[in-house]
Scaffold this motif. Structure first.
Motif, PDB file in Angstrom:
ATOM      1  N   THR A   1       0.939  -3.100  -6.470  1.00 37.24           N
ATOM      2  CA  THR A   1       0.339  -1.932  -5.827  1.00 37.24           C
ATOM      3  C   THR A   1      -0.730  -1.335  -6.720  1.00 37.24           C
ATOM      4  O   THR A   1      -0.888  -1.723  -7.889  1.00 37.24           O
ATOM      5  CB  THR A   1       1.394  -0.860  -5.486  1.00 37.24           C
ATOM      6  OG1 THR A   1       0.851   0.020  -4.492  1.00 37.24           O
ATOM      7  CG2 THR A   1       1.793  -0.034  -6.713  1.00 37.24           C
TER       8      THR A   1
ATOM      9  N   ALA B   1      -5.840   9.519  -9.533  1.00 37.86           N
ATOM     10  CA  ALA B   1      -4.600  10.277  -9.331  1.00 37.86           C
ATOM     11  C   ALA B   1      -4.105  10.858 -10.647  1.00 37.86           C
ATOM     12  O   ALA B   1      -4.175  10.198 -11.690  1.00 37.86           O
ATOM     13  CB  ALA B   1      -3.525   9.381  -8.729  1.00 37.86           C
TER      14      ALA B   1
ATOM     15  N   THR C   1       0.614   4.207  -1.119  1.00 39.86           N
ATOM     16  CA  THR C   1       0.020   5.508  -0.804  1.00 39.86           C
ATOM     17  C   THR C   1      -0.492   5.594   0.626  1.00 39.86           C
ATOM     18  O   THR C   1      -1.017   6.642   1.028  1.00 39.86           O
ATOM     19  CB  THR C   1      -1.139   5.817  -1.766  1.00 39.86           C
ATOM     20  OG1 THR C   1      -2.149   4.799  -1.631  1.00 39.86           O
ATOM     21  CG2 THR C   1      -0.656   5.861  -3.207  1.00 39.86           C
TER      22      THR C   1
ATOM     23  N   ASN D   1       0.865  -1.178   0.000  1.00 36.64           N
ATOM     24  CA  ASN D   1       0.000   0.000   0.000  1.00 36.64           C
ATOM     25  C   ASN D   1       0.903   1.230   0.000  1.00 36.64           C
ATOM     26  O   ASN D   1       1.120   1.881   1.018  1.00 36.64           O
ATOM     27  CB  ASN D   1      -0.910  -0.034   1.230  1.00 36.64           C
ATOM     28  CG  ASN D   1      -1.965   1.056   1.224  1.00 36.64           C
ATOM     29  OD1 ASN D   1      -1.923   1.979   0.417  1.00 36.64           O
ATOM     30  ND2 ASN D   1      -2.909   0.954   2.139  1.00 36.64           N
TER      31      ASN D   1
ATOM     32  N   ALA E   1       1.305  11.939  -9.698  1.00 39.19           N
ATOM     33  CA  ALA E   1       1.119  11.165  -8.466  1.00 39.19           C
ATOM     34  C   ALA E   1       1.119   9.669  -8.755  1.00 39.19           C
ATOM     35  O   ALA E   1       1.717   8.877  -8.011  1.00 39.19           O
ATOM     36  CB  ALA E   1      -0.178  11.579  -7.791  1.00 39.19           C
TER      37      ALA E   1
ATOM     38  N   THR F   1       3.867   6.794  -7.428  1.00 35.97           N
ATOM     39  CA  THR F   1       3.507   5.542  -6.753  1.00 35.97           C
ATOM     40  C   THR F   1       4.168   4.352  -7.427  1.00 35.97           C
ATOM     41  O   THR F   1       4.765   3.489  -6.766  1.00 35.97           O
ATOM     42  CB  THR F   1       1.979   5.361  -6.759  1.00 35.97           C
ATOM     43  OG1 THR F   1       1.370   6.421  -6.015  1.00 35.97           O
ATOM     44  CG2 THR F   1       1.578   4.026  -6.150  1.00 35.97           C
TER      45      THR F   1
ATOM     46  N   ALA G   1      -2.304   2.710  -7.623  1.00 33.54           N
ATOM     47  CA  ALA G   1      -2.244   4.149  -7.420  1.00 33.54           C
ATOM     48  C   ALA G   1      -3.582   4.615  -6.860  1.00 33.54           C
ATOM     49  O   ALA G   1      -4.597   3.916  -6.947  1.00 33.54           O
ATOM     50  CB  ALA G   1      -1.953   4.858  -8.743  1.00 33.54           C
ATOM     51  N   ALA G   2      -3.589   5.793  -6.270  1.00 32.87           N
ATOM     52  CA  ALA G   2      -4.833   6.349  -5.759  1.00 32.87           C
ATOM     53  C   ALA G   2      -5.835   6.532  -6.896  1.00 32.87           C
ATOM     54  O   ALA G   2      -5.461   6.883  -8.017  1.00 32.87           O
ATOM     55  CB  ALA G   2      -4.565   7.692  -5.077  1.00 32.87           C
TER      56      ALA G   2
ATOM     57  N   ASP H   1      -3.078   4.368   1.909  1.00 31.25           N
ATOM     58  CA  ASP H   1      -4.517   4.606   1.884  1.00 31.25           C
ATOM     59  C   ASP H   1      -5.192   3.632   2.843  1.00 31.25           C
ATOM     60  O   ASP H   1      -5.104   2.414   2.650  1.00 31.25           O
ATOM     61  CB  ASP H   1      -5.040   4.405   0.459  1.00 31.25           C
ATOM     62  CG  ASP H   1      -6.507   4.752   0.305  1.00 31.25           C
ATOM     63  OD1 ASP H   1      -7.240   4.765   1.314  1.00 31.25           O
ATOM     64  OD2 ASP H   1      -6.942   5.002  -0.838  1.00 31.25           O
TER      65      ASP H   1
END
Length: 222
Positions: free
Chosen positions: A153, A159, A118, A116, A163, A167, A155-156, A120
């Motif tokens: 992973t 994003a 980010t 994780n 960003a 990530t 990303a948000a 989050d």
């Protein structure tokens, strides 16, 4: 595939370096079969029983099935016996259960550790800070039936490019650090990038991109 190939070329990477995982969760076996008829061979599922039902009607040995969801101990047997890849390892208890079932079935499950990046709270996965301690504990034991192969992973959601790429770049750096620190052979897979950001993930070194909506459209069910 043409878009993936273009993203790889722009990044100076061979097309063969990127594997497309078609995320078929919630879509019908018929939809999966239609995509398979176009040449797709890697499919991703997040619900063990749903995935096993599709595998049963598509038993072709040329297909590789990827489990993407969190590992519940009561589903470890299904995952280990029916899937080829796990993208979401985040605990030693889960590794123990998967190893036991894979070994009993005389099969090998290739596993990726979910990170994780980010931080989050709504997402699963180890924090970047916790990854070295997890690997140190993991590497002290033998895990018959498991082959540790890399990291995953997300990303948000939504994003921007800067960003998302940060990530993905961080995951690439973490993988390189882990290979050096723990002498991990074959720890080369980076599962990152989905329908909206896979081209940025490829630019940062993704070896697997997980594409659902861009292939199948909106989910059939919740």
């Amino acid at each position: 595939m043409a878009r993936i190939a273009q993203a790889a070329r722009v990044s100076g990477r061979p097309t063969s370096a990127v594997r497309l995982v078609a995320v078929s969760k919630t879509h019908t076996a018929q939809a999966v079969a239609q995509l398979a008829a176009c040449g797709q061979r890697h499919f991703g599922e997040s619900r063990a029983q749903e995935g096993v039902a599709k595998i049963a009607v598509m038993p072709d040995a040329a297909f590789e099935w990827h489990f993407l969801g969190p590992v519940q101990r009561n589903k470890a047997r299904l995952i280990a016996r029916h899937f080829h890849w796990l993208h979401s390892l985040e605990g030693l208890d889960a590794a123990e259960a998967l190893s036991r079932h894979a070994h009993a079935a005389d099969t090998t499950l290739r596993v990726l550790i979910e990170v994780n990046v980010t931080a989050d709270p709504r997402k699963h996965g180890l924090s970047a800070a916790a990854l070295p301690a997890f690997l140190e504990a993991y590497c002290t034991r033998a895990w018959p039936g498991l082959r540790l192969s890399g990291l995953m992973t997300m990303a948000a959601h939504g994003a921007p490019e800067s960003a998302a790429r940060a990530t993905f770049a961080r995951l690439r750096e973490l993988a390189a650090d882990c290979r050096r620190a723990f002498g991990l052979a074959g720890f080369d897979e980076l599962s990152m990038g989905m329908s909206d950001d896979y081209h940025w993930a490829i630019a940062e070194g993704a070896t697997m991109v997980r594409i659902g909506r861009a292939l199948f459209g909106a989910r059939d069910i919740g």
